[in-house]
Design a protein around this motif. Structure first.
Motif, mmCIF file in Angstrom:
data_model
loop_
_atom_site.group_PDB
_atom_site.id
_atom_site.type_symbol
_atom_site.label_atom_id
_atom_site.label_comp_id
_atom_site.label_asym_id
_atom_site.label_seq_id
_atom_site.Cartn_x
_atom_site.Cartn_y
_atom_site.Cartn_z
ATOM 1 N N ILE A 3 39.973 -13.911 -8.902
ATOM 2 C CA ILE A 3 38.775 -13.140 -9.207
ATOM 3 C C ILE A 3 37.557 -14.050 -9.074
ATOM 4 C CG2 ILE A 3 37.560 -11.876 -11.015
ATOM 5 C CD1 ILE A 3 40.303 -11.195 -12.183
ATOM 6 N N VAL A 4 36.535 -13.588 -8.364
ATOM 7 C CA VAL A 4 35.317 -14.382 -8.276
ATOM 8 C C VAL A 4 34.163 -13.748 -9.052
ATOM 9 C CG1 VAL A 4 35.866 -15.514 -6.107
ATOM 10 C CG2 VAL A 4 34.697 -13.315 -6.072
ATOM 11 N N LEU A 17 28.065 -7.161 -18.625
ATOM 12 C CA LEU A 17 28.541 -8.516 -18.366
ATOM 13 C C LEU A 17 28.582 -8.711 -16.862
ATOM 14 C CD1 LEU A 17 30.170 -11.218 -19.146
ATOM 15 C CD2 LEU A 17 32.190 -9.893 -18.594
ATOM 16 N N ASP A 18 28.136 -9.864 -16.429
ATOM 17 C CA ASP A 18 28.263 -10.226 -15.018
ATOM 18 C C ASP A 18 28.667 -11.693 -14.995
ATOM 19 O OD1 ASP A 18 28.143 -10.645 -12.341
ATOM 20 O OD2 ASP A 18 26.105 -9.871 -12.077
ATOM 21 N N TRP A 19 29.883 -11.965 -14.551
ATOM 22 C CA TRP A 19 30.425 -13.313 -14.715
ATOM 23 C C TRP A 19 31.182 -13.744 -13.469
ATOM 24 C CZ3 TRP A 19 35.746 -14.382 -17.121
ATOM 25 C CH2 TRP A 19 35.966 -15.761 -17.219
ATOM 26 N N HIS A 20 30.995 -14.990 -13.090
ATOM 27 C CA HIS A 20 31.757 -15.579 -11.988
ATOM 28 C C HIS A 20 32.779 -16.549 -12.551
ATOM 29 C CE1 HIS A 20 28.749 -13.801 -9.532
ATOM 30 N NE2 HIS A 20 27.792 -14.624 -9.875
ATOM 31 N N ASP A 96 30.215 -16.187 -1.191
ATOM 32 C CA ASP A 96 29.690 -17.513 -0.892
ATOM 33 C C ASP A 96 30.123 -18.439 -2.017
ATOM 34 O OD1 ASP A 96 28.252 -19.805 -0.509
ATOM 35 O OD2 ASP A 96 26.420 -18.758 0.121
ATOM 36 N N GLU A 97 31.111 -19.282 -1.704
ATOM 37 C CA GLU A 97 31.728 -20.094 -2.753
ATOM 38 C C GLU A 97 30.760 -21.147 -3.303
ATOM 39 O OE1 GLU A 97 34.722 -19.538 -3.900
ATOM 40 O OE2 GLU A 97 35.348 -21.376 -4.905
ATOM 41 N N THR A 98 30.002 -21.763 -2.416
ATOM 42 C CA THR A 98 29.139 -22.839 -2.905
ATOM 43 C C THR A 98 27.979 -22.304 -3.724
ATOM 44 O OG1 THR A 98 28.258 -22.814 -0.672
ATOM 45 C CG2 THR A 98 29.607 -24.694 -1.277
ATOM 46 N N ALA A 99 27.425 -21.176 -3.302
ATOM 47 C CA ALA A 99 26.288 -20.632 -4.043
ATOM 48 C C ALA A 99 26.736 -19.670 -5.141
ATOM 49 C CB ALA A 99 25.340 -19.916 -3.086
ATOM 50 N N ALA A 100 28.074 -19.422 -5.235
ATOM 51 C CA ALA A 100 28.600 -18.445 -6.189
ATOM 52 C C ALA A 100 27.834 -17.132 -6.083
ATOM 53 C CB ALA A 100 28.561 -18.992 -7.610
ATOM 54 N N ARG A 101 27.825 -16.584 -4.871
ATOM 55 C CA ARG A 101 27.016 -15.397 -4.638
ATOM 56 C C ARG A 101 27.845 -14.393 -3.835
ATOM 57 N NH1 ARG A 101 22.749 -14.174 -0.833
ATOM 58 N NH2 ARG A 101 23.654 -15.830 0.418
ATOM 59 N N LEU A 102 27.709 -13.131 -4.200
ATOM 60 C CA LEU A 102 28.426 -12.078 -3.489
ATOM 61 C C LEU A 102 27.476 -11.416 -2.500
ATOM 62 C CD1 LEU A 102 31.175 -10.635 -3.407
ATOM 63 C CD2 LEU A 102 30.283 -9.008 -5.062
ATOM 64 N N VAL A 103 27.897 -11.369 -1.231
ATOM 65 C CA VAL A 103 27.122 -10.691 -0.190
ATOM 66 C C VAL A 103 27.884 -9.426 0.145
ATOM 67 C CG1 VAL A 103 26.127 -10.944 2.115
ATOM 68 C CG2 VAL A 103 26.459 -12.962 0.678
ATOM 69 N N GLU A 105 28.565 -7.886 2.813
ATOM 70 C CA GLU A 105 29.434 -7.868 3.981
ATOM 71 C C GLU A 105 29.936 -9.280 4.259
ATOM 72 O OE1 GLU A 105 27.586 -5.890 7.298
ATOM 73 O OE2 GLU A 105 26.760 -4.324 6.012
ATOM 74 N N PRO A 106 31.140 -9.392 4.806
ATOM 75 C CA PRO A 106 31.630 -10.730 5.118
ATOM 76 C C PRO A 106 30.801 -11.348 6.237
ATOM 77 C CG PRO A 106 33.160 -9.053 5.929
ATOM 78 C CD PRO A 106 32.087 -8.338 5.180
ATOM 79 N N GLY A 107 30.959 -12.605 6.454
ATOM 80 C CA GLY A 107 30.188 -13.263 7.504
ATOM 81 C C GLY A 107 30.577 -14.718 7.598
ATOM 82 N N ASP A 108 29.857 -15.407 8.455
ATOM 83 C CA ASP A 108 30.151 -16.810 8.710
ATOM 84 C C ASP A 108 30.058 -17.615 7.419
ATOM 85 O OD1 ASP A 108 31.017 -18.435 10.645
ATOM 86 O OD2 ASP A 108 29.023 -19.146 11.253
ATOM 87 N N GLY A 109 31.065 -18.416 7.134
ATOM 88 C CA GLY A 109 31.033 -19.275 5.959
ATOM 89 C C GLY A 109 31.294 -18.552 4.653
ATOM 90 N N LEU A 110 31.595 -17.260 4.737
ATOM 91 C CA LEU A 110 31.874 -16.504 3.517
ATOM 92 C C LEU A 110 33.369 -16.184 3.450
ATOM 93 C CD1 LEU A 110 28.967 -13.893 3.675
ATOM 94 C CD2 LEU A 110 29.002 -16.077 2.473
#
Lengths: 580, 481
Positions: A3-4, A17-20, A96-103, A105-110
């Motif tokens: 879970i991310v 609640l919004d948690w990573h 986005d693992e490094t920025a801990a951010r959900l985009v 749509e998938p994409g490069d580096g995600l």
């Protein structure tokens, strides 16, 4: 699979609640009612879809029926077959693992991510599971999660009692291991064998009623084809899988202690295959410290069994657990621990590691005072003396009938000197603890750092007058107490060393040197009090926690008499904060 | 080698990372696609151009007993739309329901952007083991770019025949030599005309095998070597004799078993309609291009007019679709009825009353009734059935309130037709563009200067049994495209 992101809305104690969460272990700590268990419940609800699920009114936060209960869990590392375009391949999102951010749509580096959402409708209380992404927002009929796929998401939950997993009943973990197909065959033949055995057994006890029934039957012209006998009923004697349980020899395993059965079940859960997500309530329940340590080690890094396809170096399973045990905290790394706080329905989860200055600092703090992290409010003594003083005062206040620190949800900890004590206070405040720092003033912390602490609600008590704690005490207490303190110093050290060091100070300060101890009343001068305080501090007369505690025992009785002194004023402010 | 060579080819098709198969008409292209799909390790994406093509492929898969888990069949357009619309952020696609060419251009551009972004790489790899594209000669440049982008992720093998590349005016096909073969090197050429052998028509099969290289090279085709099942007759130059020759030849060709298609001037829709009109009584009907401009124009006129003008517009449209409408006579009957007279009553019956109400401003409902009334008349013969059907369905939708205006209704109807597949009349008149990919028992090909070598190849390869060629000379020298 892990879970991310967890988003919760209007569910039980949680308004929002919004948690990573972290990839591996997520140990949730926090005071009671901080909604730790609700987070576990929400994850379990979202990832275990059931048909015909009905919630109840209490599932709604503050019984607010204007909004649905909504839990959205976003996963990465999903099975490849989930990415097929006829399943969920067109509904993926990007993480986005490094920025801990959900985009969206998938994409490069995600990383490819999939969000599963459950909603409980306020009017029907019906639970509905579906795939979610922003593109689907507002879709009245979002794609649903297939039953078969849902099984792959299923979490395992180790509750306080684990017995049901030690038999083959419904929802038992044992059903997920090995081939279930042949079980019904085996059970059917066992049932038949039982009936056969009964048939040939001595059935004397049934003879009279049976004969009577047959006779009466004939009386009413009921045709008897052979003869009435008593036999086991096919339906009544069917053996179901729930009737089969694990045994050790002749002893059912459920008679094991709570801790042992939880250990076995936990191991089974992790061995059941799949990359599953484990939820553990009160991990310490029923376990001694060494077994807690072993279970934690296992959860973090389950060893691959022989013949298991698990690849070495594969990511450890993601685990969510709650605890109230400092043993657990001490065993874990800072990155595993997350502080949960709930304020007016808004729940926040903060990582201990990320909140601290550096991961090393976080780790040191956890190891040094794990219990503090379980409290709601923390008093940070600058060093060991202050920490001991605080604890000693606690004991004195209890003896006087006041509430204990513990009762008030307060823990007193050692800040490790300046500037550590201030940064510690800062990060504890960031994690959501209420903090009071009791600081020396001989090596004052930077004004900036104090201001920062105060800006986010921390309370800082400083002795003033450039005094260390020892100097403050020797300055402010009555002469009789000074006497007693010198006595304590002698007990803690030696009379010789106390005298020698004190004389050296006096000599350096060009004031009268005492010939012997205890000091005569003529030495009750500000200069000599200062010299005493200085020497006590320089020579570490009281610099351990137990000495600090004893210091408190001596100082406490006189506080009422010296209520105008900074010492008494500060300590009464401290007490007021504890009671606040 | 133990394996028969055909299966060997299927294995090579399966294994190729990027390749192409050139397949002459009726040479077992679909068969190869099916065989290679069976041999594939995993699910194969099969793309083609039309919904009819999708249906035909599905049917063949079912007949061969191929599990549906082995393949996914879609049109290139449909597939692109599905993917591009699923990830609008990466594709940049704004429209969800593309209508005109412009929208579709955006769909292809979106699909290319999406594929190049890498966002769906994992999805593609999880979904398919590789891609086959059928009828590759029908690809435009944008579609070729989509397939090229797909081949960056998945193995792709394309199937087609450059000699059957027939395009509507204004479209540019992909160039095989410079674009296709460089991207998808030629794996093999299928030249054995299995279709005619299967029909027991070895003569036609052998003859077509000799025809192909001649047309491919752009040379003149001498019909002297034709077999018995191929008839050549002289086509006069002047309009009158020419027309009567065509009609008499068609009537003769009708006598053969099975269906019949007349392949005429690709650039002259009205000329083709005229043939159908002349043969309407015999049940001939036009094959319409799906996006038929005539019907759109008629719809626009109907929507823009009212009263007597509307009645005229409607009658004009009806005359385009069926014979026996007699517009002038009908209008006179309406005028007479208006004045209380009974002129034309015997011929048109209740239709006159309907005509009058339209003349007095009645709406779509009455227009629909009039169309249906005329179609039901014993003396009318519909020769543009698809056009009439489209208009009728569109009017019905409009009356039921399912469409905003007539043009929108028409668009919806045609989209439905595109998906459901069109019904080809038993006796039909069409162009090479409209009959490509289809087969008929009997075919009449009418020479036209507008037909190039590809048109001729397509035309000559449509008949399974009997082929009749009408041309001024027995040596055909088409333009080279």
């Amino acid at each position: 699979m892990r879970i991310v992101r967890v988003e919760i809305q209007n569910f039980r104690g949680i308004g929002t609640l919004d948690w990573h969460p972290s990839p591996g272990m997520n140990c949730l700590i926090g005071p009671g009612d901080s909604t730790k268990t609700t987070i576990l419940d929400a994850i379990e609800l979202a990832l275990n879809p059931r048909s015909n699920y009905l919630g109840d009114d209490t599932d709604f936060h503050n019984l607010n029926f204007d909004l649905p209960v909504r839990v959205t869990v976003t996963l990465v590392g999903i099975p490849a077959e989930f990415c097929v375009d006829t399943r969920y391949g067109l509904y993926l999102r990007g993480w986005d693992e490094t920025a801990a951010r959900l985009v969206d749509e998938p994409g490069d580096g995600l990383l490819e991510a999939l969000s599963v959402r459950v909603e409980i409708d306020p009017s029907t209380l019906e639970g509905r599971w579906a795939i979610y992404n922003d593109r689907l927002a507002g879709d009245v009929d979002p794609p649903s999660l297939r039953y078969k796929d849902a099984l792959q998401l299923a979490t395992t939950r180790l509750g306080p009692y684990a017995e049901r997993h030690l038999g083959w009943g419904r929802q038992s973990i044992l059903n997920r291991i090995g081939e279930g197909g042949r079980m019904s065959e085996q059970l059917a033949s066992a049932s038949r064998a039982a009936r056969a055995a009964f048939k040939t057994s001595n059935k004397d006890v049934f003879a009279i009623p049976t004969a009577r029934a047959e006779k009466l039957g004939k009386h009413f012209s009921v045709r008897v084809r052979e003869a009435f006998t008593a036999e086991l009923d096919v339906q009544g004697s069917a053996i179901t899988s729930g009737g089969v349980v694990l045994h050790d020899g002749d002893l059912p395993l459920r008679t094991l202690g709570t801790g042992s059965s939880r250990l076995i079940v936990s191991a089974l859960q992790h061995n059941a295959g799949g990359s599953h997500i484990a939820l553990v309530d009160e991990i310490e329940h029923g376990l001694e410290p060494h077994r807690i340590a072993r279970l934690l080690k296992y959860l973090r890094n389950p060893p691959a069994l022989e013949g298991d396809a698990a690849t070495p170096g594969a990511a450890a399973p993601q685990t969510f657990l709650t605890t109230h045990s400092n043993v657990v905290i001490r065993e874990l790394d800072a990155r595993d621990i997350h502080a949960v706080r709930s304020h007016e329905g808004r729940t926040q989860v903060r990582s201990v590691e990320q909140t601290a200055e550096t991961p090393e600092v976080a780790q040191r703090q956890l190891r040094a005072s794990p219990e503090a992290f379980l409290a709601q409010r923390i008093v940070i003594g600058e060093g060991r003396t202050e920490c001991g003083l605080l604890r000693g005062l606690d004991a004195c206040w209890i003896a006087e009938g006041k509430d204990s620190f513990a009762l008030r949800g307060v823990a007193a900890i050692d800040g490790g000197g300046v500037p550590n004590a201030v940064t510690l206070t800062q990060s504890l405040l960031d994690l959501g603890y209420e903090c009071l720092a009791l600081l020396d003033s001989d090596k004052p912390p930077s004004r900036d750092s104090v201001a920062k602490v105060e800006a986010i609600g921390g309370v800082v008590l400083e002795w003033g007058d450039d005094c260390s704690t020892e100097e403050r005490i020797f300055r402010d207490v009555p002469w009789a107490t000074v006497d007693a303190l010198v006595g304590l110093a002698i007990q803690c050290n030696t009379e010789d060393s106390v005298r020698t060091t004190l004389r050296a100070t006096c000599k350096a300060r060009k004031i009268a040197e005492p010939a012997d101890l205890p000091l005569p009343a003529s030495f009750d001068t500000p200069q000599h009090r200062a010299a005493l305080g200085f020497t006590a501090r320089e020579k570490s007369w009281f610099k351990t926690i137990p000495r600090g505690e004893r210091l408190a025992v001596l100082v406490y009785p006189c506080l009422e008499d010296i209520s105008a002194t900074p010492l008494a004023k500060h300590l009464s402010r401290l007490r007021a904060w504890v009671d606040g | 080698m133990a394996d028969p060579p055909v299966d060997d080819l299927a294995a090579r098709i399966c294994a190729v990372q990027a390749g192409s198969i050139v397949a002459a008409a009726g040479c077992g292209k679909t068969e190869q696609i099916v065989n290679a799909t069976v041999q594939s390790q995993g699910r194969r994406l099969i793309l083609t151009h039309t919904h009819a093509g999708v249906d035909a492929l599905r049917k063949r898969m079912r007949e061969k007993g191929v599990s549906t888990s082995q393949y996914a069949i879609d049109t290139i357009a449909g597939w692109c739309l599905r993917y591009a619309a699923a990830y609008p952020l990466r594709s940049g696609l704004k429209v969800a329901t593309p209508k005109g060419d412009q929208d579709w251009t955006a769909v292809y551009a979106g699909a290319i952007a999406l594929l190049e972004s890498g966002a769906v790489t994992q999805v593609l790899e999880a979904s398919y083991c590789g891609v086959f594209v059928d009828e590759y000669q029908d690809c435009g440049g944008a579609q070729h770019q989509v397939i090229a982008a797909l081949s960056e992720v998945l193995p792709v093998c394309v199937f087609g025949d450059p000699l059957q590349a027939i395009f509507d005016f204004g479209q540019t096909p992909v160039d095989w030599r410079s674009e296709v073969f460089s991207q998808f090197p030629k794996l093999s050429t299928l030249t054995k005309p299995w279709r005619w052998h299967r029909h027991g028509n070895a003569d036609m099969a052998n003859w077509l095998e000799t025809v192909r290289p001649v047309l491919e090279a752009g040379q003149a085709l001498d019909l002297a070597g034709r077999p018995a099942c191929v008839t050549w007759e002289w086509l006069p130059d002047q309009d009158g004799p020419r027309q009567s020759k065509i009609i008499s030849t068609c009537l003769k060709a009708m006598k053969g078993d099975g269906n019949l298609a007349v392949i005429a001037d690709p650039a002259n829709l009205n000329g083709r309609a005229l043939i159908a009109k002349k043969l309407g009584r015999q049940g001939f009907s036009n094959i319409e291009p799906i996006e038929c401009k005539t019907v759109y124009a008629a719809a626009k006129k109907l929507a823009a007019t009212s009263g007597s003008k509307r009645l005229v517009a409607l009658l004009t449209f009806l005359e385009q679709c069926m014979s026996g409408v007699a517009q002038g006579e009908f209008l006179k009957a309406v005028a007479s009825r208006k004045a209380g007279g009974k002129l034309g009553r015997a011929k048109f019956g209740d239709l006159v009353e309907l005509g009058l109400t339209i003349d007095q401003g009645a709406g779509d409902e009455v227009c629909l009734a009039l169309i249906e009334g005329f179609a039901a008349q014993a003396k009318t013969f519909v020769f543009r059935r698809e056009m009439l059907f489209s208009m009728r369905s569109a009017l019905r939708m409009k009356v039921a309130g399912d469409a905003a205006d007539l043009s929108d209704a028409l668009w919806q109807v045609q989209t439905k037709i595109r998906h459901a597949g069109r019904q080809i009349p038993y006796y039909s008149v069409g162009s090479t563009l409209l009959v490509k990919g289809l087969e008929f028992a009997n075919v009449v090909v009418i020479h036209s200067a507008n037909m190039n070598n590809k048109d001729w190849y397509v035309a000559l390869t449509r008949a399974t049994h009997r082929l009749t060629i009408l041309s001024p000379k027995s040596v055909i020298a088409p333009g080279f495209a």
